[in-house]
Design a protein around this motif. Sequence first.
Motif, mmCIF file in Angstrom:
data_model
loop_
_atom_site.group_PDB
_atom_site.id
_atom_site.type_symbol
_atom_site.label_atom_id
_atom_site.label_comp_id
_atom_site.label_asym_id
_atom_site.label_seq_id
_atom_site.Cartn_x
_atom_site.Cartn_y
_atom_site.Cartn_z
ATOM 1 N N GLU A 93 0.830 -1.196 0.000
ATOM 2 C CA GLU A 93 0.000 0.000 0.000
ATOM 3 C C GLU A 93 0.873 1.259 0.000
ATOM 4 N N PRO A 94 0.309 2.429 -0.348
ATOM 5 C CA PRO A 94 1.054 3.677 -0.161
ATOM 6 C C PRO A 94 1.433 3.834 1.319
ATOM 7 N N ARG A 112 -5.620 0.500 3.291
ATOM 8 C CA ARG A 112 -6.609 -0.086 2.386
ATOM 9 C C ARG A 112 -7.182 0.993 1.463
ATOM 10 N N PRO A 113 -6.329 1.609 0.665
ATOM 11 C CA PRO A 113 -6.728 2.799 -0.091
ATOM 12 C C PRO A 113 -7.824 2.513 -1.113
ATOM 13 N N ASP A 114 -8.585 3.549 -1.389
ATOM 14 C CA ASP A 114 -9.618 3.479 -2.417
ATOM 15 C C ASP A 114 -8.962 3.113 -3.750
ATOM 16 N N PRO A 115 -9.579 2.234 -4.543
ATOM 17 C CA PRO A 115 -8.997 1.886 -5.854
ATOM 18 C C PRO A 115 -8.810 3.091 -6.765
ATOM 19 N N ASN A 135 -9.674 9.739 -5.074
ATOM 20 C CA ASN A 135 -10.382 9.829 -3.788
ATOM 21 C C ASN A 135 -9.444 9.794 -2.592
ATOM 22 N N TRP A 136 -8.158 9.761 -2.839
ATOM 23 C CA TRP A 136 -7.231 9.656 -1.719
ATOM 24 C C TRP A 136 -7.145 10.950 -0.915
#
Length: 414
Positions: free
Chosen positions: A77-78, A206-209, A213-214
């Motif tokens: 993840e980022p 669990r970032p938005d796909p 939207n981040w």
Amino acid sequence: MKRTCLVLGLLCSAGPFVWAQQPYFPDPWPAPWAKRPPELLGFDPRKLQEAIAFARAQESRAPRDLELAHYQSFGREPFGNPVGPFAPRGEQTGIIIRGGYVVAEWGEPDRVEMAFSVTKSFLSTVVGLALERGLIRDLRDPVWPYVGPIWLWEPHARWATEPLGRMRLLDLFGTPHNRKITWDHLLRQTSDWEGELWGKPDWADRPDPNPDNWIGRPRHEPGSVYEYNDVRVNVLALAALQVWRRPLPEVLRELIMDPIGASSTWRWYGYQNSWVVLDGRLVQSVSGGGHWGGGMFISAWDMARFGYLLLRNGRWRDRQLLSPRWIALARTPTPVQPTYGFMNWFLNTDRRLYPSAPETAFAHLGNGANVIYIDPEHDLVVVLRWIQSDQVDAFLKRLLEALRASAPETGRTR
């Protein structure tokens, strides 16, 4: 020998199984937890062994090197770099307890290992203790009035040469949105808290796909949307530290773990950068899981003691360590996520979580999978470690069939 067999035979063939009026509690560690034969506790021994063999065959496919496992999952993840410790895990492990007695154990139940998000259940417990002692007046209160300015300890900062404004204190709830967040919102993971903590932005877990939207998306009204998010869990841990004004592991040890006779081996860690200055001393703010390392490191036996405390509605022998009111609140379904109570109480509402188990059962779950399953209807506590999460219900189905095959459940008393 004949007398023992006769007694066992009478107990196992006498129809409805009847518990003693006073439940059994194990002696403090390192005394062994008392065991009883499966048939004496209402199990068909053969079917029980089949259930255990099934669990052992369902060991997690992830590497036993949990740091490597991190880089294969959350580490991608980022901002996914670890900031807390990891430790290798052992083999698939389990403990089954009924009526307070050990029915079976396998694997390495003495091994102290990461519990991942089961840590959240210990975190919500210290919040509950704060509520019971009046440190928190009402869970519907906004959190911000309880939390003073926070000085983050940054030992490598060069204060004398930092630019103007660098020496600011952390304000967890300084935005208009965050000021609306209550203790209940944080406990139920419905806060949508915005910000960054310990180098992790809220959107990075669990970032938005959709990367659009981040950053900068409109915020959901607190309470309206459930989102499992470890950054916000860590916000709750830091807020609870401000309320207690002492390390949360110290609170947990004094008020829960020592009274239930837990071992001296469990540890609750935060991150290498989660230190704050509090009342003139350095204190580590602990994490609510192992998402970036850290969290609770604990043996299966100590997990079982915690589960047994909750099975007995917060009572241990003659002491009420957690109030039944708090446990009832923790088991109240979240309106926007009915299978979740307070963190990390997973509920079997409408038997969605575990179709094979009673609706009254609940569990504390962590990555791995780590499971504390609590079943008041059958007087059961089950600890499972390093089992494939999608196979837990299949194991419970076999376990409860072993119970039903042996003795009827009506007429029990405690």
